[in-house]
Scaffold this motif. Structure first.
Motif, PDB file in Angstrom:
ATOM      1  N   VAL A   7       0.711  -1.175  -0.111  1.00  0.00           N
ATOM      2  CA  VAL A   7       0.015   0.113   0.095  1.00  0.00           C
ATOM      3  C   VAL A   7       0.725   1.256  -0.041  1.00  0.00           C
ATOM      4  CG1 VAL A   7      -1.583   1.420   1.213  1.00  0.00           C
ATOM      5  CG2 VAL A   7      -2.072  -1.229   1.141  1.00  0.00           C
ATOM      6  N   VAL A   8       2.023   1.029   0.747  1.00  0.00           N
ATOM      7  CA  VAL A   8       2.717   2.362   0.744  1.00  0.00           C
ATOM      8  C   VAL A   8       3.485   2.826  -0.452  1.00  0.00           C
ATOM      9  CG1 VAL A   8       4.936   3.214   1.717  1.00  0.00           C
ATOM     10  CG2 VAL A   8       3.186   2.528   3.259  1.00  0.00           C
ATOM     11  N   ASP A   9       3.909   1.346  -1.072  1.00  0.00           N
ATOM     12  CA  ASP A   9       4.600   1.865  -2.518  1.00  0.00           C
ATOM     13  C   ASP A   9       3.547   2.386  -3.552  1.00  0.00           C
ATOM     14  OD1 ASP A   9       6.925   1.104  -1.465  1.00  0.00           O
ATOM     15  OD2 ASP A   9       6.786  -1.079  -2.547  1.00  0.00           O
ATOM     16  N   ARG A 140     -13.609   0.107   4.570  1.00  0.00           N
ATOM     17  CA  ARG A 140     -14.011  -0.632   3.547  1.00  0.00           C
ATOM     18  C   ARG A 140     -13.082  -1.490   3.051  1.00  0.00           C
ATOM     19  NH1 ARG A 140     -16.235   3.145   1.458  1.00  0.00           N
ATOM     20  NH2 ARG A 140     -14.572   3.748   0.016  1.00  0.00           N
ATOM     21  N   VAL A 141     -11.881  -0.840   3.034  1.00  0.00           N
ATOM     22  CA  VAL A 141     -10.560  -1.633   2.407  1.00  0.00           C
ATOM     23  C   VAL A 141     -10.216  -2.985   3.454  1.00  0.00           C
ATOM     24  CG1 VAL A 141      -8.086  -1.496   1.907  1.00  0.00           C
ATOM     25  CG2 VAL A 141      -9.388   0.219   1.298  1.00  0.00           C
ATOM     26  N   ALA A 180      -2.188   7.211   5.093  1.00  0.00           N
ATOM     27  CA  ALA A 180      -2.872   7.683   3.923  1.00  0.00           C
ATOM     28  C   ALA A 180      -3.118   6.908   2.726  1.00  0.00           C
ATOM     29  CB  ALA A 180      -1.913   8.977   3.594  1.00  0.00           C
ATOM     30  N   GLY A 181      -2.469   5.968   2.521  1.00  0.00           N
ATOM     31  CA  GLY A 181      -2.391   5.114   1.326  1.00  0.00           C
ATOM     32  C   GLY A 181      -3.806   4.243   1.451  1.00  0.00           C
ATOM     33  N   MET A 182      -4.098   3.605   2.787  1.00  0.00           N
ATOM     34  CA  MET A 182      -5.127   3.175   3.020  1.00  0.00           C
ATOM     35  C   MET A 182      -6.425   3.985   2.796  1.00  0.00           C
ATOM     36  SD  MET A 182      -4.865  -0.290   3.635  1.00  0.00           S
ATOM     37  CE  MET A 182      -6.052  -0.871   5.051  1.00  0.00           C
ATOM     38  N   MET A 183      -6.394   5.199   3.115  1.00  0.00           N
ATOM     39  CA  MET A 183      -7.391   6.121   2.910  1.00  0.00           C
ATOM     40  C   MET A 183      -7.555   6.442   1.378  1.00  0.00           C
ATOM     41  SD  MET A 183      -7.680   9.728   4.953  1.00  0.00           S
ATOM     42  CE  MET A 183      -7.466   8.610   6.675  1.00  0.00           C
ATOM     43  N   GLU A 184      -6.338   6.555   0.940  1.00  0.00           N
ATOM     44  CA  GLU A 184      -6.416   7.133  -0.723  1.00  0.00           C
ATOM     45  C   GLU A 184      -7.092   5.708  -1.560  1.00  0.00           C
ATOM     46  OE1 GLU A 184      -5.126   9.942  -3.827  1.00  0.00           O
ATOM     47  OE2 GLU A 184      -6.318   9.837  -1.651  1.00  0.00           O
ATOM     48  N   LEU A 185      -6.602   4.533  -0.858  1.00  0.00           N
ATOM     49  CA  LEU A 185      -7.178   3.252  -1.767  1.00  0.00           C
ATOM     50  C   LEU A 185      -8.568   3.217  -1.785  1.00  0.00           C
ATOM     51  CD1 LEU A 185      -6.209   0.881  -3.221  1.00  0.00           C
ATOM     52  CD2 LEU A 185      -5.924  -0.511  -1.030  1.00  0.00           C
ATOM     53  N   GLY A 186      -9.067   3.505  -0.725  1.00  0.00           N
ATOM     54  CA  GLY A 186     -10.692   3.288  -0.302  1.00  0.00           C
ATOM     55  C   GLY A 186     -11.243   4.346  -1.177  1.00  0.00           C
ATOM     56  N   ALA A 187     -10.578   5.555  -1.302  1.00  0.00           N
ATOM     57  CA  ALA A 187     -11.407   6.862  -1.832  1.00  0.00           C
ATOM     58  C   ALA A 187     -11.313   6.630  -3.362  1.00  0.00           C
ATOM     59  CB  ALA A 187     -10.452   8.048  -1.505  1.00  0.00           C
ATOM     60  N   CYS A 200      -6.300  -2.594  -8.257  1.00  0.00           N
ATOM     61  CA  CYS A 200      -5.820  -2.488  -6.754  1.00  0.00           C
ATOM     62  C   CYS A 200      -4.630  -3.095  -6.810  1.00  0.00           C
ATOM     63  CB  CYS A 200      -7.050  -3.130  -6.025  1.00  0.00           C
ATOM     64  SG  CYS A 200      -6.767  -3.241  -4.102  1.00  0.00           S
ATOM     65  N   PRO A 201      -3.740  -2.729  -5.619  1.00  0.00           N
ATOM     66  CA  PRO A 201      -2.350  -3.306  -5.455  1.00  0.00           C
ATOM     67  C   PRO A 201      -2.670  -4.520  -4.596  1.00  0.00           C
ATOM     68  CG  PRO A 201      -2.810  -1.196  -4.201  1.00  0.00           C
ATOM     69  CD  PRO A 201      -3.875  -1.226  -5.144  1.00  0.00           C
ATOM     70  N   LEU A 202      -3.713  -4.745  -3.950  1.00  0.00           N
ATOM     71  CA  LEU A 202      -4.023  -5.870  -3.047  1.00  0.00           C
ATOM     72  C   LEU A 202      -4.867  -6.924  -3.582  1.00  0.00           C
ATOM     73  CD1 LEU A 202      -4.879  -3.887   0.341  1.00  0.00           C
ATOM     74  CD2 LEU A 202      -2.619  -4.703  -0.643  1.00  0.00           C
ATOM     75  N   ARG A 203      -4.898  -6.809  -5.103  1.00  0.00           N
ATOM     76  CA  ARG A 203      -5.873  -7.621  -5.868  1.00  0.00           C
ATOM     77  C   ARG A 203      -5.593  -9.228  -5.780  1.00  0.00           C
ATOM     78  NH1 ARG A 203      -2.853  -4.790  -9.255  1.00  0.00           N
ATOM     79  NH2 ARG A 203      -1.719  -5.637 -10.891  1.00  0.00           N
TER      80      ARG A 203
END
Length: 287
Positions: A7-9, A140-141, A180-187, A200-203
């Motif tokens: 997520v950070v990357d 949500r993430v 911040a990354g988790m927030m951005e990913l969900g947004a 998604c990077p976590l796909r």
């Protein structure tokens, strides 16, 4: 590579250029942005935030004006009691902390209008301290990637913070970037209605995707009533009249904003009770 590393990357490569993420953005600016972002989209907040910080670049600047000026400057951001709380917060920071936004979570929580999310967000994003931060997007993430659920259940500060703490990197810069990354990913990717799972990077590790993206069948939060025709709309119309005038707005002028007298009086009474309007011998004004 851990979920946090991934997520950070991703965040460093894909984050939006937002004012509160820029170098040199002040803790006061971060606090103001967090107040404004509550229940208000980013696109609507950015121009108002710029206007606000140009006019009141420090807590002392805002504390020096009547609270009604904060309500007037809030304009169409919605939920205008946030403007009153932000003004009260500026007064408290000026009086208790010599005009400097504190970085300690407990000190932030002691300020008017600041809850657990805002206190942690300021401590993390303004000062780089290591705390889990949890908002709707992060919940949500975690619900999807970790718990395999299509939506998060009802909020639980204790449970949600523990879930985020479990994932949080040990180092302060990485922890702040992960929040911040988790927030951005969900947004922008793991959005509520049409998640862009292929981006998604976590796909590859998302429990919900690996389970076939099953529909959510758990408890849901209460759906907010529509705005049109509601007391909220009437309150907004009355407040718009007060914002537009620097002299008292007469009862007759108030009567012209909405035809239903019962609803109009109920909305006005609510504004008076909330401190967003003040009755004078000549009519009604901002506080």
């Amino acid at each position: 590579m851990t979920i946090a590393d991934t997520v950070v990357d991703w965040y460093h490569e894909n984050k939006r250029d937002l004012p509160w993420r820029r170098h040199g953005f002040t803790p006061w600016g971060t606090l103001v942005s967090e107040f404004m972002l509550q229940q208000t989209p980013v696109a609507r907040v950015i121009p108002r935030l710029d206007e606000w910080l140009t006019r009141w670049p420090t807590p002392a600047d805002l504390a020096a004006v009547p609270p009604g000026e904060a309500v007037r400057a809030w304009k169409s951001l919605g939920y205008p009691r946030r403007a009153l709380w932000l003004h009260a917060c500026a007064v408290a920071i000026t009086e208790r902390h010599d005009g400097v936004v504190p970085e300690d979570v407990d000190a932030l929580l002691a300020l008017p209008g600041i809850g657990d999310y805002t206190a942690r967000a300021v401590a993390v994003f303004a000062y780089g301290n290591r705390h889990p931060v949890v908002d709707t997007n992060i919940r949500r993430v975690i619900a999807r990637a970790i718990d395999g659920q299509g939506e998060p259940g009802p909020p639980s500060a204790k449970r949600d913070l523990v879930a985020m703490e479990t994932l949080l990197p040990a180092g302060r810069p990485a922890a702040a970037a992960f929040n911040a990354g988790m927030m951005e990913l969900g947004a922008i990717v793991c959005v509520a209605r049409t998640p862009r799972c292929d981006e998604c990077p976590l796909r590859e590790v998302c429990a919900w995707r690996l389970a076939g993206s099953p529909p959510y069948d758990g408890p849901r939060k209460t759906v907010q009533k529509k705005y049109e025709g509601s007391d909220r709309q009437v309150r907004g119309l009355i407040l718009a009249e007060l914002r537009a005038s620097h002299i008292p707005v007469t009862p007759g002028e108030i009567a012209g904003v909405w035809p239903d007298a019962v609803q109009r009086e109920r909305a006005l009474a609510g504004l008076l009770a909330d401190g967003l309007a003040v009755e004078t011998p000549d009519g009604y004004v901002l506080p």
